[in-house]
Design a protein around this motif. Structure first.
Motif, short mmCIF file in Angstrom:
data_model
loop_
_atom_site.label_atom_id
_atom_site.label_comp_id
_atom_site.label_asym_id
_atom_site.label_seq_id
_atom_site.Cartn_x
_atom_site.Cartn_y
_atom_site.Cartn_z
N GLU A 5 0.44 4.13 -2.77
CA GLU A 5 0.18 5.53 -2.43
C GLU A 5 1.19 6.44 -3.10
N TRP A 20 0.81 -1.22 0.00
CA TRP A 20 0.00 0.00 0.00
C TRP A 20 0.84 1.26 0.00
N LYS A 31 -9.45 0.05 -9.05
CA LYS A 31 -8.54 1.00 -8.41
C LYS A 31 -8.20 2.18 -9.33
N GLY A 67 -3.09 -0.12 -8.68
CA GLY A 67 -3.61 -0.97 -7.61
C GLY A 67 -4.34 -2.22 -8.10
#
Length: 428
Positions: free
Chosen positions: A73, A69, A376, A389
């Motif tokens: 990000e 993650w 995503k 994602g």
């Protein structure tokens, strides 16, 4: 002495590439000696290095592919930076001007210009690619799937901008096994011309070469999930069969094939006129536009009188690409076909042709009603345009290709996927 031999091999490879001698490159690359370990079989000059990618190279693709993650990000933030947004704005003129030095373009873009294995060389594939915009998407797709033993037909929508047509024509001219379709059409969403575009390429590919084994149709926003070697092995395993969505026609869509439709002002409209039953009492099946079919299936499409009658009957239906190929797959006698009993139905998730996330079937990962996790990226016409994602989920599946990708929306998704595939192709 070992260093001298290695330098000689490197010089020979560079010379072969410079003069365009693919056979010499292939011969040298196949040399198996104990004095050049890790060189002759890794094809290091074909790896995607920092100079190939733009600012998106700053992301951690390995972590992204594992669903980390923090890396995701960072990728989201990187995607909206000025440097990345600027780097993805490649004008069509760039590709048009590249024709002044074709060899340099292929070297700089690291196209694979020789078969990576005898197994692949002996099992060539045929592709049709339907394009109407986004030249950069097309070029990166072509680079990802290009090998010299395959053959590629490109259909550029007649409505496309002149710069798009010129740029794609310029790219195709670089390669002897890539050509523009002999007859282009004005493609209409959900109309017959979308099917006709593939039919035109099918015919051109069938007549251009007798060697290819399987036909795969693509659009400009597809991208592979498998290397060419992986595709070859998966297609060999089909043993002449086909892989495409083909299911019983849903009652709520019966209007698509029950009424005559017309193309008016570039769009398709339903009339009040009802259609005659399908020819030969063929059961109409439900599917989608994307198929993986044998050369025998294509031969039936081009030569079988039953299929010709079905084609004529389908020309005034709504979205014929979503039933024609699926129906042909269930016609007895068509090579690789299945009997039209519901037990032989195949969904898009089970067929290997294309992996698509439909918005209506998305949901939370712990939801029993969801077919797949939430997109995503973004949505276009209720289809997920993949973001970085989505990559981990995509690579967990057995499909050959996925749709949709867009450099303008998420360049990192394509960058990491093409880098992953190239590393895998060179390591196999």
């Amino acid at each position: 002495m070992r260093l001298l031999k290695r330098s000689w091999l490197c010089l020979l490879l560079k010379l072969a590439i410079a003069v365009g001698s693919l056979s010499l490159v292939f011969l040298v690359s196949q040399l198996n000696t104990d004095w050049a370990p890790g060189f002759t079989h890794k094809y290091s000059w074909l790896e995607y290095t920092a100079d190939v990618g733009g600012p998106e190279k700053g992301c951690n693709c390995s972590a992204i592919l594992q669903g980390d993650w923090k890396a995701l990000e960072r990728a989201k933030i990187l995607t909206i930076t000025k440097d990345v947004r600027k780097s993805i704005q490649i004008p069509d003129d760039y590709y048009i001007n590249a024709t002044t030095d074709c060899r340099s373009f292929k070297l700089r873009r690291k196209y694979i210009m020789f078969p990576l294995s005898k197994e692949e060389e002996d099992f060539p594939l045929a592709f049709s690619i339907i394009v109407h915009h986004k030249v950069q998407n097309f070029e990166r797709l072509l680079r990802a799937i290009y090998v010299p033993q395959n053959i590629y037909c490109v259909h550029v929508d007649k409505k496309s901008k002149a710069s798009v047509s010129s740029a794609i024509s310029a790219i195709a001219s670089f390669f002897p096994n890539v050509f523009l379709v002999s007859q282009a059409d004005n493609v209409v969403y959900a109309g017959w011309p979308r099917v006709q575009a593939d039919l035109n390429c099918m015919a051109d590919l069938y007549n251009a070469s007798t060697k290819w084994k399987y036909f795969i149709n693509l659009c400009g926003q597809d991208f592979p999930l498998k290397t060419n070697l992986e595709m070859v092995r998966m297609l060999r395993a089909l043993r002449g069969g086909n892989s495409l969505e083909s299911e019983s026609f849903p009652p709520e869509k019966k209007w698509r094939v029950s009424y005559v439709h017309q193309i008016i002002n570039g769009g398709i409209q339903r009339t009040n006129k009802t259609k005659d039953p399908p020819p030969f009492n063929l059961p109409i099946m439900s599917g989608n536009a994307y198929i993986v079919v044998s050369r025998g299936y294509v031969r039936s499409v081009l030569k079988d009188r039953r299929i010709h009658a079905l084609i004529e009957w389908s020309k005034d239906t709504y979205s014929p690409d979503e039933h024609l190929w699926a129906t042909i797959q269930r016609v007895p006698g068509v090579p690789g076909s299945k009997w039209p009993h519901r037990k032989y139905d195949m969904s898009d998730l089970n067929a290997i042709a294309r992996l698509v996330k439909w918005e209506a079937h998305e949901g939370l990962e712990d939801s029993m009603g969801a077919v797949y996790p939430e997109c995503k990226g973004t949505h276009v016409r209720q289809i997920c345009v993949y973001g970085a994602g989505d990559l981990q989920w995509l690579l967990e599946h057995n499909h050959l290709f996925a749709n949709k990708f867009d450099v303008d929306t998420d360049p990192i998704a394509i960058f990491c996927l093409e880098k992953y595939l190239r590393q895998k192709a060179l390591a196999d």
